[in-house]
Design a protein around this motif. Structure first.
Motif, short mmCIF file in Angstrom:
data_model
loop_
_atom_site.label_atom_id
_atom_site.label_comp_id
_atom_site.label_asym_id
_atom_site.label_seq_id
_atom_site.Cartn_x
_atom_site.Cartn_y
_atom_site.Cartn_z
N TYR A 51 0.82 -1.21 0.00
CA TYR A 51 0.00 0.00 0.00
C TYR A 51 0.86 1.27 0.00
O TYR A 51 0.51 2.27 -0.64
CB TYR A 51 -0.94 0.00 1.21
CG TYR A 51 -2.03 -1.05 1.13
CD1 TYR A 51 -2.54 -1.46 -0.09
CD2 TYR A 51 -2.56 -1.62 2.29
CE1 TYR A 51 -3.53 -2.43 -0.17
CE2 TYR A 51 -3.56 -2.58 2.22
CZ TYR A 51 -4.03 -2.99 0.99
OH TYR A 51 -5.02 -3.93 0.92
N PHE A 52 1.97 1.22 0.70
CA PHE A 52 2.88 2.37 0.73
C PHE A 52 3.44 2.64 -0.67
O PHE A 52 3.46 3.79 -1.14
CB PHE A 52 4.01 2.11 1.72
CG PHE A 52 5.06 3.19 1.73
CD1 PHE A 52 4.78 4.45 2.25
CD2 PHE A 52 6.33 2.94 1.24
CE1 PHE A 52 5.75 5.45 2.25
CE2 PHE A 52 7.30 3.94 1.25
CZ PHE A 52 7.01 5.19 1.75
N LEU A 53 3.89 1.60 -1.35
CA LEU A 53 4.45 1.75 -2.69
C LEU A 53 3.39 2.18 -3.69
O LEU A 53 3.66 3.00 -4.59
CB LEU A 53 5.10 0.44 -3.14
CG LEU A 53 6.35 0.02 -2.37
CD1 LEU A 53 6.80 -1.37 -2.80
CD2 LEU A 53 7.48 1.03 -2.57
N LEU A 54 2.18 1.65 -3.55
CA LEU A 54 1.08 2.07 -4.44
C LEU A 54 0.76 3.54 -4.24
O LEU A 54 0.50 4.27 -5.21
CB LEU A 54 -0.17 1.21 -4.17
CG LEU A 54 -0.16 -0.22 -4.70
CD1 LEU A 54 -1.39 -0.97 -4.21
CD2 LEU A 54 -0.10 -0.25 -6.23
N SER A 134 5.11 -5.50 -9.05
CA SER A 134 5.85 -6.76 -8.93
C SER A 134 5.59 -7.38 -7.57
O SER A 134 5.32 -8.59 -7.46
CB SER A 134 7.35 -6.51 -9.11
OG SER A 134 7.66 -6.07 -10.41
N ILE A 135 5.67 -6.56 -6.53
CA ILE A 135 5.46 -7.05 -5.16
C ILE A 135 4.00 -7.41 -4.93
O ILE A 135 3.68 -8.46 -4.36
CB ILE A 135 5.94 -5.99 -4.15
CG1 ILE A 135 7.45 -5.75 -4.32
CG2 ILE A 135 5.61 -6.41 -2.72
CD1 ILE A 135 7.98 -4.58 -3.52
N PRO A 193 9.83 -12.97 -7.42
CA PRO A 193 10.27 -14.19 -6.73
C PRO A 193 10.71 -13.96 -5.29
O PRO A 193 10.61 -14.86 -4.46
CB PRO A 193 11.45 -14.69 -7.59
CG PRO A 193 11.91 -13.49 -8.34
CD PRO A 193 10.68 -12.68 -8.60
N THR A 194 11.18 -12.76 -4.99
CA THR A 194 11.56 -12.45 -3.61
C THR A 194 10.34 -12.51 -2.70
O THR A 194 10.41 -12.99 -1.56
CB THR A 194 12.22 -11.05 -3.53
OG1 THR A 194 13.39 -11.03 -4.36
CG2 THR A 194 12.62 -10.72 -2.09
#
Length: 239
Positions: A51-54, A134-135, A193-194
């Motif tokens: 949510y932070f990255l979004l 990606s995450i 993948p991480t």
């Protein structure tokens, strides 16, 4: 661009409000009847990062101009739809409509795949544009599988097609790992993948089945090798 960003921000806030008010119900239901493939509770904290990255990505949209804005324009319908599906999944799960929540989370997954591919193919994308998705995609990929298992466990389905929960857990872990390796090779993306590795470690911690934990450790090693390979090849390409 301002109009698109305002709409993105509006639906993002709606999604956050739904998540905030339903978080305790979702947590309670998720821990009521736990499938073998469910990660440990701490793993779900990845939603805060997502949510932070979004949020950063949405705010960034207010300041992009010209060709850089094509990433936002191409996804101006998909992003609000994705946020609506996210909120709808929370509501369905919180009301214990697990079948409905399973259908919704797969629609959420499909919308994320489309968003990811659109951004990936966009020649004008910035380095950061793909990171949140990606995450997000990595976590929802695992959450979709967990949701299916939750449906079966809560409906007391002991076997399906002659295979019990333990067998299906092993099958799905192997299948998810295979898809992850294919994803790495096609997209050369190390964040997805991480997240899968993060999920597998949490499943390992939450699990007492020796067979499952052996499969998990093997898969973590396999995926890590491919992540390392892609990381090294990227560094060499830049040099």
């Amino acid at each position: 661009m301002i109009r698109i960003s305002i709409l993105n921000l509006f639906f993002f806030i709606v999604m956050l409000v739904i998540n905030y008010y339903q978080r305790s119900s979702v947590g309670y239901i998720a821990n009521e009847q736990i499938p073998l493939i469910q990660p440990a509770n701490y793993a779900f904290s990845i939603w805060l990062l997502i949510y932070f990255l979004l949020f950063i990505w949405i705010v960034k949209g207010f300041f992009v101009r010209g060709k850089k804005g094509s990433v936002y324009r191409e996804n101006q319908l998909l992003i609000p739809i994705n946020f609506i599906l996210n909120g709808a999944w929370i509501l369905a799960f919180a009301q214990q409509r697990i079948l409905m929540s399973t259908i919704i989370i797969f629609l959420l997954l499909i919308s994320l795949i489309r968003i990811y591919n659109k951004i990936k193919r966009n020649a004008n994308k910035a380095l950061f544009d793909l990171i949140p998705f990606s995450i997000y995609l990595g976590w929802v990929s695992i959450a979709s599988i967990v949701n299916v298992f939750t449906f079966f466990v809560r409906n007391n389905v002991i076997t399906f097609l002659g295979i019990d929960e333990l067998g299906w857990t092993v099958v799905m872990l192997l299948f998810a790992s295979l898809l992850t390796v294919v994803f790495i090779l096609i997209n050369r993306d190390i964040l997805y993948p991480t997240v899968i590795i993060w999920s597998y470690i949490a499943i390992y911690i939450n699990n007492q089945e020796v067979a499952i934990n052996k499969i998990i450790m093997s898969n973590i090693i396999l995926i890590s090798i491919f992540v390392l390979f892609i990381s090294i090849s990227k560094v060499k390409a830049e040099n």
